[in-house]
Structure formats: C-alpha cells, structure tokens
Design a protein around this motif. Structure first.
Motif, mmCIF file in Angstrom:
data_model
loop_
_atom_site.group_PDB
_atom_site.id
_atom_site.type_symbol
_atom_site.label_atom_id
_atom_site.label_comp_id
_atom_site.label_asym_id
_atom_site.label_seq_id
_atom_site.Cartn_x
_atom_site.Cartn_y
_atom_site.Cartn_z
ATOM 1 N N LEU A 177 0.819 -1.212 0.000
ATOM 2 C CA LEU A 177 0.000 0.000 0.000
ATOM 3 C C LEU A 177 0.854 1.264 0.000
ATOM 4 O O LEU A 177 0.457 2.287 -0.561
ATOM 5 C CB LEU A 177 -0.946 -0.004 1.207
ATOM 6 N N ARG A 178 2.029 1.207 0.628
ATOM 7 C CA ARG A 178 2.899 2.387 0.662
ATOM 8 C C ARG A 178 3.639 2.612 -0.656
ATOM 9 O O ARG A 178 4.112 3.718 -0.931
ATOM 10 C CB ARG A 178 3.927 2.252 1.783
ATOM 11 N N ALA A 179 3.756 1.589 -1.467
ATOM 12 C CA ALA A 179 4.572 1.669 -2.681
ATOM 13 C C ALA A 179 4.075 2.771 -3.616
ATOM 14 O O ALA A 179 2.871 2.991 -3.776
ATOM 15 C CB ALA A 179 4.556 0.319 -3.397
ATOM 16 N N GLY A 180 5.041 3.458 -4.230
ATOM 17 C CA GLY A 180 4.695 4.476 -5.216
ATOM 18 C C GLY A 180 3.831 5.584 -4.676
ATOM 19 O O GLY A 180 2.921 6.055 -5.364
ATOM 20 N N ASN A 181 4.108 6.022 -3.439
ATOM 21 C CA ASN A 181 3.313 7.084 -2.814
ATOM 22 C C ASN A 181 1.836 6.688 -2.755
ATOM 23 O O ASN A 181 0.952 7.444 -3.133
ATOM 24 C CB ASN A 181 3.485 8.413 -3.552
ATOM 25 N N PHE A 182 1.617 5.474 -2.286
ATOM 26 C CA PHE A 182 0.266 4.952 -2.077
ATOM 27 C C PHE A 182 -0.527 4.841 -3.397
ATOM 28 O O PHE A 182 -1.730 5.095 -3.434
ATOM 29 C CB PHE A 182 -0.493 5.819 -1.067
ATOM 30 N N ALA A 183 0.190 4.419 -4.429
ATOM 31 C CA ALA A 183 -0.438 4.343 -5.756
ATOM 32 C C ALA A 183 -1.619 3.379 -5.786
ATOM 33 O O ALA A 183 -2.637 3.659 -6.425
ATOM 34 C CB ALA A 183 0.605 3.922 -6.796
ATOM 35 N N ALA A 184 -1.508 2.244 -5.082
ATOM 36 C CA ALA A 184 -2.589 1.255 -5.122
ATOM 37 C C ALA A 184 -3.850 1.780 -4.442
ATOM 38 O O ALA A 184 -4.963 1.617 -4.959
ATOM 39 C CB ALA A 184 -2.135 -0.049 -4.468
ATOM 40 N N LEU A 185 -3.682 2.410 -3.279
ATOM 41 C CA LEU A 185 -4.848 2.940 -2.573
ATOM 42 C C LEU A 185 -5.525 4.049 -3.365
ATOM 43 O O LEU A 185 -6.750 4.047 -3.554
ATOM 44 C CB LEU A 185 -4.424 3.491 -1.207
ATOM 45 N N ALA A 186 -4.737 5.010 -3.828
ATOM 46 C CA ALA A 186 -5.309 6.122 -4.584
ATOM 47 C C ALA A 186 -5.936 5.619 -5.890
ATOM 48 O O ALA A 186 -7.030 6.060 -6.266
ATOM 49 C CB ALA A 186 -4.230 7.165 -4.881
ATOM 50 N N GLY A 187 -5.253 4.693 -6.553
ATOM 51 C CA GLY A 187 -5.787 4.161 -7.804
ATOM 52 C C GLY A 187 -7.081 3.405 -7.605
ATOM 53 O O GLY A 187 -8.012 3.517 -8.414
ATOM 54 N N ALA A 188 -7.166 2.639 -6.514
ATOM 55 C CA ALA A 188 -8.387 1.879 -6.244
ATOM 56 C C ALA A 188 -9.560 2.814 -5.968
ATOM 57 O O ALA A 188 -10.686 2.564 -6.420
ATOM 58 C CB ALA A 188 -8.158 0.945 -5.064
ATOM 59 N N MET A 189 -9.320 3.880 -5.232
ATOM 60 C CA MET A 189 -10.406 4.813 -4.944
ATOM 61 C C MET A 189 -10.927 5.445 -6.232
ATOM 62 O O MET A 189 -12.137 5.523 -6.457
ATOM 63 C CB MET A 189 -9.930 5.886 -3.957
ATOM 64 N N ARG A 190 -10.028 5.894 -7.080
ATOM 65 C CA ARG A 190 -10.448 6.518 -8.329
ATOM 66 C C ARG A 190 -11.131 5.513 -9.258
ATOM 67 O O ARG A 190 -12.138 5.826 -9.888
ATOM 68 C CB ARG A 190 -9.242 7.141 -9.030
ATOM 69 N N ALA A 191 -10.592 4.310 -9.322
ATOM 70 C CA ALA A 191 -11.123 3.315 -10.256
ATOM 71 C C ALA A 191 -12.505 2.824 -9.866
ATOM 72 O O ALA A 191 -13.285 2.403 -10.728
ATOM 73 C CB ALA A 191 -10.155 2.131 -10.355
ATOM 74 N N THR A 192 -12.826 2.857 -8.583
ATOM 75 C CA THR A 192 -14.105 2.303 -8.125
ATOM 76 C C THR A 192 -15.149 3.368 -7.833
ATOM 77 O O THR A 192 -16.251 3.046 -7.385
ATOM 78 C CB THR A 192 -13.893 1.449 -6.858
ATOM 79 N N ALA A 193 -14.814 4.640 -8.097
ATOM 80 C CA ALA A 193 -15.762 5.739 -7.917
ATOM 81 C C ALA A 193 -16.155 6.298 -9.279
ATOM 82 O O ALA A 193 -15.543 5.969 -10.308
ATOM 83 C CB ALA A 193 -15.144 6.844 -7.063
ATOM 84 N N ARG A 194 -17.180 7.120 -9.297
ATOM 85 C CA ARG A 194 -17.530 7.809 -10.524
ATOM 86 C C ARG A 194 -16.433 8.795 -10.892
ATOM 87 O O ARG A 194 -15.746 9.338 -10.029
ATOM 88 C CB ARG A 194 -18.870 8.533 -10.373
ATOM 89 N N THR A 195 -16.278 9.033 -12.181
ATOM 90 C CA THR A 195 -15.264 9.961 -12.652
ATOM 91 C C THR A 195 -15.457 11.327 -12.006
ATOM 92 O O THR A 195 -16.562 11.875 -12.011
ATOM 93 C CB THR A 195 -15.331 10.091 -14.185
ATOM 94 N N GLY A 196 -14.379 11.859 -11.437
ATOM 95 C CA GLY A 196 -14.430 13.173 -10.827
ATOM 96 C C GLY A 196 -14.766 13.186 -9.350
ATOM 97 O O GLY A 196 -14.687 14.239 -8.702
ATOM 98 N N SER A 197 -15.135 12.034 -8.792
ATOM 99 C CA SER A 197 -15.499 12.015 -7.371
ATOM 100 C C SER A 197 -14.311 12.298 -6.473
ATOM 101 O O SER A 197 -14.457 12.876 -5.395
ATOM 102 C CB SER A 197 -16.132 10.669 -7.006
#
Length: 298
Positions: A177-197
C-alpha cells in the motif's frame, strides 16, 4: 474527560468548522465539528481508507440545517491515536468510542451516519441496543450478521471480499500500500468511484493522512481484528430507526445486502442509488445530503 479545542484554526476546505480533541474508549481522537453547539448531535463515521475529509460535502449542509455535526478521524486514522495492538480495533472496542465522544460533549442523545467501516460501527451501536442512539443512517456498509448469512449462500460475495484475507498477512500489505506514494490505494479509490469524485487535491490529502506514522498498519488492523476478535451478535431485531442508502455500483458489496440488513430491523427503510458506487457520498452528494437531512431532521 471533556472535549477540548485542537489547534486554533478552522480546518481548510470546510467553512465554519472547528477542530476538537475528544476522548474515546482509552484513546484520544481528532474531530472536525460544525453547526450550532446546542443543535441535535450527529456523528459522521468514515470508512477505509478515508478520514474526516470523507464528509467534506456533508458537513456544511447538515450544519446549516441546525445539526451539531462531529466528524472524527476514527482510531488509527489521520490525527487520531493509533494503538499498536490488533485487539484495540475489535468492533466492540471501536464502537465504544462513539458514546464516549458523546459523553465528552455533554450529550446523552446522538445520531450517527456511517459509511463502510463507519457503517458497521453504526450497525453495531444499533444492534447492541445503545440507549443514547436516536437513529442511524447507513451508507454502503452491511449489517455484520446479515453479511455472514449472505456469504453462506452467495459464494461470489466471498470472492469480492477476498482482500480481507490478504490484509491478514503481516507487513506485506503495508509494503504494497505504501509503494509508489500509495499508488494502489489512490488508484483503487479513483477506479471504483464515478469519474471526478476524487480530485488530485483530494488524493493529496488522503496521501498525507496515510503517510502519518503508524497509520497504514492501524487502518489494516480494523480488518485483522474483524477476523481475530469477532463479537457476538445478538439475534434481537433492531428497534432504532435506520435509513439505509446504497450505491448499487459497489464492486465489493452486493446491493442485496441493503435489504438483508433491513430484514433485521423493526423500523428501517432502504434507498438505492443505481448510478452511485461504494463512494456514494462523493458520487452524488446532493442526493445523499437530501436523504440524510430528511431522516436526521425529522
């Protein structure tokens, strides 16, 4: 113990709000508060992997309606205390933080709005018959007993929650989860929400919260405690008024879990938002706010 002001500044991004330190159940909690001090008290309880900022679109409208709104960082998150022991995140323990905060605010009655883990805390308060709880609004969080029953007959839902098992492994989930400045966490939030949320500015705030010492392990410990320290759920029906608001495009939780929770209540109603995701209060804040105000201000 009583509430005390935090650093003497208003939290950026939420007009008219203030920061507080509140005692929970053996922990010190950070919270953002708004609305008239004497207004009906409502706690906004976030889920994983958010913090009080999750409610930035709800705090102002609820406060403007005359409610005293308190949005804490739940234990382990952002500026709140981060106990090291997994047992400190057991559901019975984290749930007790809410009435302790109410006591510190000098209140003997309160309502809760919960999303994700915050919704599970709200369910647990209602299920155990918390006498100070007036009503609870649930946003995409299953009643734990209803979820257990649902899993037994819906194997696809078991697969959708497989990350619970992945989070039990020591240290590896933290590293990922810490890798790449939390890339997995941030990416998961964006990918599973509506665009722009979730904007880039939002995610910068989340990254700053996740980067606080001990935060990632503490956040994961909610999942670890869920399997290691399971509470006993009473079979009695919930008498507290409940409003369930469900984003049907949730990729992890089946929309039928809303009615599964309703079936365990005496006074519950369900509102489905067909175009909203798990992050419904970000996706459709105006509609969620309308449904919350109609319920909380009744």
């Amino acid at each position: 113990m009583t509430a005390r002001p935090d650093a003497p500044h208003a939290p950026e991004g939420v007009a008219g709000a203030e920061t507080l330190r509140l005692p929970g159940h053996g922990v010190d909690l950070h919270a953002v508060a708004a609305g008239p001090p004497g207004g009906p008290l409502v706690f906004l309880l976030h889920g994983f992997p958010e913090f009080w900022w999750a409610w930035r679109r709800q705090i102002g409208p609820l406060a403007a309606a005359g409610l005293r709104v308190v949005a804490p960082d739940l234990r382990g998150y952002n500026l709140s205390a981060k106990p090291r022991d997994v047992a400190a995140y057991a559901l019975d323990t984290v749930t007790e933080d809410v009435p302790r905060m109410a006591e510190a605010l000098g209140r003997d009655r309160f309502a809760v709005v919960g999303h994700d883990w915050g919704a599970i805390v709200a369910w647990h308060l209602a299920a155990r018959g918390e006498p100070r709880l007036e009503r609870a609004a649930i946003l995409n969080g299953p009643h734990p007993a209803a979820l257990s029953r649902f899993l037994a007959s819906h194997p696809w839902q078991v697969l959708r929650l497989s990350y619970f098992a992945a989070f039990q492994v020591p240290m590896l989930p933290e590293t990922m989860l810490r890798a790449g400045n939390f890339a997995a966490l941030a990416g998961a939030m964006r990918a599973t929400a509506r665009t722009g949320s979730f904007t880039a500015a939002d995610l910068a705030r989340y990254r700053a919260a996740w980067a606080r010492p001990g935060a990632v392990t503490a956040m994961l410990n909610w999942y670890r405690a869920a399997l290691r320290h399971r509470p006993r759920f009473e079979e009695r029906r919930i008498a507290t008024p409940i409003r369930i608001i469900w984003g049907d495009r949730d990729i992890a939780l089946d929309a039928r879990l809303a009615e599964a929770g309703q079936a365990l209540c005496e006074r519950a109603e369900v509102f489905h938002l067909p175009d909203a995701t798990h992050w419904l209060h970000h996706d459709q804040p105006e509609e969620v706010n309308r449904l919350l105000l109609d319920f909380l201000a009744a």
